[in-house]
Scaffold this active site. Structure first.
Site, PDB file in Angstrom:
ATOM      1  N   ASP A  79       9.902  12.529  -3.077  1.00  0.00           N
ATOM      2  CA  ASP A  79       9.507  11.510  -2.093  1.00  0.00           C
ATOM      3  C   ASP A  79      10.517  10.360  -2.093  1.00  0.00           C
ATOM      4  O   ASP A  79      10.139   9.185  -2.129  1.00  0.00           O
ATOM      5  CB  ASP A  79       8.098  10.995  -2.402  1.00  0.00           C
ATOM      6  CG  ASP A  79       7.463  10.280  -1.201  1.00  0.00           C
ATOM      7  OD1 ASP A  79       7.946  10.493  -0.063  1.00  0.00           O
ATOM      8  OD2 ASP A  79       6.514   9.520  -1.395  1.00  0.00           O
TER       9      ASP A  79
ATOM     10  N   ASP B  86       0.853  -1.189   0.000  1.00  0.00           N
ATOM     11  CA  ASP B  86       0.000   0.000   0.000  1.00  0.00           C
ATOM     12  C   ASP B  86       0.882   1.230   0.000  1.00  0.00           C
ATOM     13  O   ASP B  86       1.817   1.327   0.797  1.00  0.00           O
ATOM     14  CB  ASP B  86      -0.908   0.041   1.239  1.00  0.00           C
ATOM     15  CG  ASP B  86      -2.034  -0.966   1.148  1.00  0.00           C
ATOM     16  OD1 ASP B  86      -2.611  -1.079   0.063  1.00  0.00           O
ATOM     17  OD2 ASP B  86      -2.326  -1.625   2.149  1.00  0.00           O
TER      18      ASP B  86
END
Length: 585
Positions: free
Chosen positions: A381, A265
């Site tokens: 990120d 996830d």
């Protein structure tokens, strides 16, 4: 490496960071696991619940089951006529009904009129547990995910420069540092002026662009096409040069998005393993919701990946049409997990993640980032969860949903901070100015993770060292390398490992500087790493490698006084494991 045990409310839990899951923990309830294993009726004594505060609340993510425990003193069959009945417990009966797929992630119960002799109980269940013939105990589980949510008051307080506290009456309190508040006002004025100038520039640019293109430019767009069972693609259509897959093709490739094929996830969606009809193995990212914000991230990642070609960047095979039932991205499948898996997960137990492999990963990741920056792209990120590895431990940098394209001749972009706690550049967080040096800071944290095998955020450490960056800087300033470098790498026994790891620590120290001007560029980082690997680190000029051992005590004290209080630290005391959470403003 065993998971830490947490004692909470008289119960014992094991908790660990969810792979690529930014705002939650995986939890194992030992008491419930033992009771379910024994098919004990004490499993239904109470609901699963966790403490909350005026600042943060917690909920269980995943399939949940509402059961009704009813005393046998009266009949409830009429009220629970659509429910299954479990009657093997002495003194009470259990009524329950498995949720549909649409109800899996929320509690469900009748709205009113529950009999007085019945009380609701909420327990987690396994995905797909709907069989009418299986035992109730077989469908329940003690292994589940907890997600947290910050209150609106706390979020506003945090981004206004305050700290979220709770007073003696258990009410929310926002605490401000007067100096920080004055600084926040100055920053707000600067940001507003920058936004006004940027808006004017964008409007002017749009007018000029429309004037030049109005005679016949054709913009890229998704197109509706009829799906043919003979082809994987929707009529051969493309978006930014990427093939468009039909939803039914990807549904078939993932076995209807079977939970057993779930790879992980992320902040924006779940990734599934799949196999196309042409035998290609793929990773299919399924975005959580089809909103305008997700569409922007969807198109952003497509646009960026289609213009890039580098051996250390994950390859995008295609996507679904924007008219599809769901937004899906299709990537090449990378079989060996992430760097985080090998540092902190199950793969860390096999002992194969030796120093030479970690050094190779550092160089290949730096090469990918240097290529991105040369292409006017900032990843935004970078973290070990987004660095994938193939079976030869070759790097594939992934997840470009937050990446930004830089206009020509622009040194920075003013934007609200986004990223993952523990990796976000403090200068970017404070000044709202995104630059390529923000990636350099995040890469510095990755270097420290590779060297130390420690988590980027770990609330079990001292509160000033919860952030790995702060922890590393503290140890480096004391020249306590042996307290920072993972002893399993051979730091004490192998002189060559000692030389290389110490040099990489010094490079990471430069990347983690609070002032972005003091950090090297990714090109410089890449060249220094290659020199260290070749054994040339001892010959580097003083300006290339910062020699910590020769710093004076006064200089060290000055550096300590400038250390940032990480905006990414998590200070809640009730949990004893690390987590990362997405920050977006």
């Amino acid at each position: 490496m065993p998971y830490p045990n947490v004692h909470l409310g008289g119960n014992v839990y094991s908790a660990w960071e969810h792979r690529e899951f930014n705002d939650g923990f995986r939890v194992l309830d030992h008491r419930l696991e033992d009771l379910l294993g024994k098919n004990s009726c004490h499993s239904f004594d109470q609901s699963i619940s966790f403490p909350s505060s005026p600042s943060v609340s917690f909920r269980i993510k995943g399939p949940n089951l509402t059961l009704f425990r009813c005393n046998d003193s009266s009949t409830n069959d009429h009220y629970f006529r659509d429910y299954q009945n479990f009657t093997n417990c002495s003194g009470f009966s259990i009524y329950y009904k498995y949720p549909s797929r649409e109800q899996e992630d929320s509690w469900h119960a009748p709205e009113e009129g529950i009999p007085d002799n019945c009380s609701p109980i909420h327990l987690p269940i396994k995905r797909g547990a709907r069989s009418q013939n299986s035992s109730l105990f077989d469908g329940l589980t003690a292994n589940f995910t907890i997600r947290w949510n910050f209150s609106d008051d706390c979020s506003k307080c945090y981004y206004d420069g305050g700290r979220c506290l709770t007073d003696s009456n258990y009410k929310f309190l926002c605490s401000f540092n007067p100096t920080a508040k004055r600084k926040s006002r100055r920053i707000l004025v600067i940001v507003l002026l920058a936004v006004i100038c940027l808006t004017f520039s964008i409007c002017l640019g749009i007018v000029i662009w429309c004037f030049k293109k109005r005679k016949g430019s054709r913009s890229h767009s998704f197109t509706r096409n009829t799906y043919s069972d003979r082809n994987d693609l929707e009529g051969g259509s493309k978006y930014f040069g990427v093939p468009v897959f039909s939803y039914s093709t990807l549904q078939e490739a993932t076995n209807n998005f079977d939970s057993s094929r779930e790879l992980g996830d992320g902040g924006f969606g779940t990734v599934y393993y799949g196999k196309l009809r042409d035998r290609r193995e793929v990773a299919v990212k399924r975005l959580y919701e089809q909103s305008s914000k997700r569409m922007v991230q969807f198109k952003n990642e497509i646009e960026i990946l289609t213009r890039l070609r580098h051996q250390n960047l994950v390859m995008l095979y295609g996507c679904t049409s924007r008219h599809s039932r769901e937004l899906l991205l299709v990537y090449e499948y990378i079989p060996n997990g992430t760097v985080a898996d090998h540092l902190h997960g199950e793969k860390a137990k096999n002992g194969t993640f030796i120093w030479s492999i970690r050094m190779k990963i550092a160089i290949e990741t730096a090469s990918a980032l240097a290529y991105l920056h040369a292409s006017d792209i900032i990843h935004r990120d970078i973290k070990t969860c987004n660095i994938l590895l193939d079976n030869n431990f070759c790097v594939k940098v992934a997840d470009f949903g937050l990446s930004r394209l830089f206009p020509n001749d622009v040194t920075h972009i003013s934007t609200a901070p986004q990223g993952t706690p523990g990796y976000v550049d403090p200068d970017y967080h404070a000044c709202f100015q995104l630059t390529s040096k923000s990636d350099v800071y995040s890469f510095g944290v990755v270097l420290i993770e590779l060297i130390s095998s420690l988590l980027a955020v770990d609330i079990r450490r001292h509160r000033d060292e919860i952030s790995l960056a702060n922890f590393a800087i503290s140890k480096i300033l004391k020249c306590a390398f042996e307290e920072l470098i993972d002893p399993s790498l051979g730091y004490k026994s192998d002189p060559e490992v000692r030389r290389m790891t110490t040099s990489v620590v010094e490079l990471a120290f430069r990347c983690l500087q609070l002032e972005k001007e003091m950090r090297p560029t990714m090109d410089e980082v890449l060249e220094i790493l290659k020199a260290i690997q070749r054994g040339e680190s001892e010959n580097q000029k003083e300006e290339d490698i910062n020699i910590i051992d020769n710093e004076s005590e006064d200089d060290a004290q000055l550096m300590k006084s400038k250390l940032p209080v990480s905006p990414n630290s998590v200070n809640d005391k009730w949990f004893s494991c690390s987590a990362t959470a997405s920050i977006s403003g």
